[in-house]
Design a protein around this motif. Structure first.
Motif, PDB file in Angstrom:
ATOM      1  N   ILE A 263       8.687   0.021  -0.341  1.00 45.35           N
ATOM      2  CA  ILE A 263       8.727   1.441   0.000  1.00 45.35           C
ATOM      3  C   ILE A 263       7.652   2.204  -0.769  1.00 45.35           C
ATOM      4  N   LEU A 264       7.517   1.915  -2.061  1.00 45.56           N
ATOM      5  CA  LEU A 264       6.493   2.591  -2.864  1.00 45.56           C
ATOM      6  C   LEU A 264       5.096   2.265  -2.346  1.00 45.56           C
ATOM      7  N   TRP A 265       4.903   1.034  -1.917  1.00 38.58           N
ATOM      8  CA  TRP A 265       3.605   0.658  -1.352  1.00 38.58           C
ATOM      9  C   TRP A 265       3.313   1.477  -0.100  1.00 38.58           C
ATOM     10  N   LEU A 266       4.322   1.630   0.775  1.00 36.53           N
ATOM     11  CA  LEU A 266       4.120   2.399   2.002  1.00 36.53           C
ATOM     12  C   LEU A 266       3.751   3.846   1.680  1.00 36.53           C
ATOM     13  N   LEU A 267       4.435   4.436   0.713  1.00 34.75           N
ATOM     14  CA  LEU A 267       4.146   5.825   0.362  1.00 34.75           C
ATOM     15  C   LEU A 267       2.715   5.988  -0.115  1.00 34.75           C
ATOM     16  N   GLU A 268       2.239   5.040  -0.911  1.00 36.20           N
ATOM     17  CA  GLU A 268       0.856   5.122  -1.371  1.00 36.20           C
ATOM     18  C   GLU A 268      -0.111   4.941  -0.213  1.00 36.20           C
ATOM     19  N   GLN A 269       0.212   4.060   0.710  1.00 34.62           N
ATOM     20  CA  GLN A 269      -0.643   3.846   1.880  1.00 34.62           C
ATOM     21  C   GLN A 269      -0.735   5.113   2.727  1.00 34.62           C
ATOM     22  N   VAL A 270       0.413   5.735   2.985  1.00 35.32           N
ATOM     23  CA  VAL A 270       0.423   6.932   3.821  1.00 35.32           C
ATOM     24  C   VAL A 270      -0.271   8.085   3.107  1.00 35.32           C
ATOM     25  N   ARG A 271      -0.107   8.167   1.792  1.00 38.73           N
ATOM     26  CA  ARG A 271      -0.795   9.206   1.029  1.00 38.73           C
ATOM     27  C   ARG A 271      -2.305   9.079   1.221  1.00 38.73           C
ATOM     28  N   THR A 272      -2.798   7.852   1.194  1.00 35.53           N
ATOM     29  CA  THR A 272      -4.239   7.624   1.346  1.00 35.53           C
ATOM     30  C   THR A 272      -4.707   7.992   2.747  1.00 35.53           C
ATOM     31  N   VAL A 273      -3.935   7.590   3.750  1.00 34.21           N
ATOM     32  CA  VAL A 273      -4.308   7.907   5.141  1.00 34.21           C
ATOM     33  C   VAL A 273      -4.349   9.415   5.376  1.00 34.21           C
ATOM     34  N   LEU A 274      -3.312  10.134   4.897  1.00 37.14           N
ATOM     35  CA  LEU A 274      -3.254  11.559   5.098  1.00 37.14           C
ATOM     36  C   LEU A 274      -4.344  12.272   4.315  1.00 37.14           C
ATOM     37  N   ALA A 275      -4.632  11.786   3.097  1.00 37.53           N
ATOM     38  CA  ALA A 275      -5.623  12.455   2.265  1.00 37.53           C
ATOM     39  C   ALA A 275      -7.012  12.444   2.915  1.00 37.53           C
TER      40      ALA A 275
END
Length: 278
Positions: A263-275
């Motif tokens: 879950i933490l990995w997904l959050l970091e991935q989505v943060r990068t995509v959105l940023a």
């Protein structure tokens, strides 16, 4: 001017991570502070965030009181008159009790195919209430999605409350047999009709009593794996999602080390995509 003579304008939002604890579920809300609006004709229509609409929670979304499975007239009026802040209801295709024959979007959770409340009636009652509540619509079958979004869009000038659109778009734990919604179609339709609503997307799950097996099994162990997260990340990326996203996580499956790492990995991935889109 884009589809439906409606131009969507989305401004910069501040990503943040908030945990919302509900009955049996933990929802991980990635972007909580959103400034966005529809320009519909000559009127600007804002869909507020939960934190903005309910200032009394002081941006602590774990304090939001939810009404779950509000799929009948009685439940809806009870929720509107009570202390619920957000109303969650299920959308399926079916018939209205006493008006059998015509299939339309109704408020019902599978396997039920009848209800005393259609989606249109649900929206008209909820959006005209003197005690406005936020709305989360959980789509249970792909057939209901676009026709329902068109119904919601026709009431866009009445939407002054938080709006979340939910769908299980990835097959998840534990060897879930429920068929997920078509991820590409669901994401593209949601983005087209409501690009600034909160998008709630997750996984089908198999947990608790398994009534499909005999002898009856109780599924109480399992994890969200990295493969589950990669599939959801890739679906969001392929659809070029740039709107607020929340992930509904089944609480009973979220406590293992594997689940937490994933879950933490997904959050970091989505943060990068959105940023990269800001």
């Amino acid at each position: 001017m884009s589809r439906c003579q409606c131009l969507s304008v989305t401004f910069v939002f501040l990503p943040s991570i908030v945990l919302l604890n509900t009955i049996g579920w933990t929802m991980v809300l990635f972007s909580a502070q959103v400034k966005s609006a529809y320009i519909y004709g000559n009127d600007a229509i804002s869909i507020p965030s939960v934190a903005k609409f309910f200032p009394q929670i002081q941006s602590d979304l774990s304090r939001v009181k939810w009404g779950h499975g509000v799929n009948s007239r009685g439940q809806l009026f009870q929720s509107l008159q009570g202390n619920d802040m957000m109303i969650e209801a299920d959308v399926s295709m079916g018939t209205i009790t006493g008006r059998e024959g015509k299939f339309l979007p109704i408020m019902a959770h599978p396997p039920f195919k009848t209800s005393d409340l259609s989606l249109e009636e649900f929206l008209d009652i909820a959006l005209s209430s003197r005690s406005p509540k936020g709305i989360k619509l959980d789509f249970k079958e792909m057939e209901a999605v676009e026709v329902s979004l068109m119904i919601i869009k026709s009431r866009a000038n009445k939407i002054r409350v938080p709006l979340w659109i939910n769908g299980d778009i990835i097959q998840g734990p534990v060897n879930a047999t429920t068929k997920p919604l078509d991820a590409r179609r669901f994401l593209n339709l949601t983005k087209r009709y409501f690009p600034d609503a909160v998008l709630s997307v997750g996984w089908t799950t198999r947990y608790g009593p398994d009534i499909s097996s005999w002898p009856l099994q109780i599924i109480n162990e399992g994890s969200y794996t990295m493969d589950h997260m990669i599939q959801l990340r890739d679906a969001l990326k392929a659809a070029q999602i740039r709107q607020p996203v929340t992930f509904p996580i089944r609480a009973g499956l979220s406590t293992t080390p594997e689940s937490q790492r994933s879950i933490l990995w997904l959050l970091e991935q989505v943060r990068t995509v959105l940023a990269t889109s800001l």
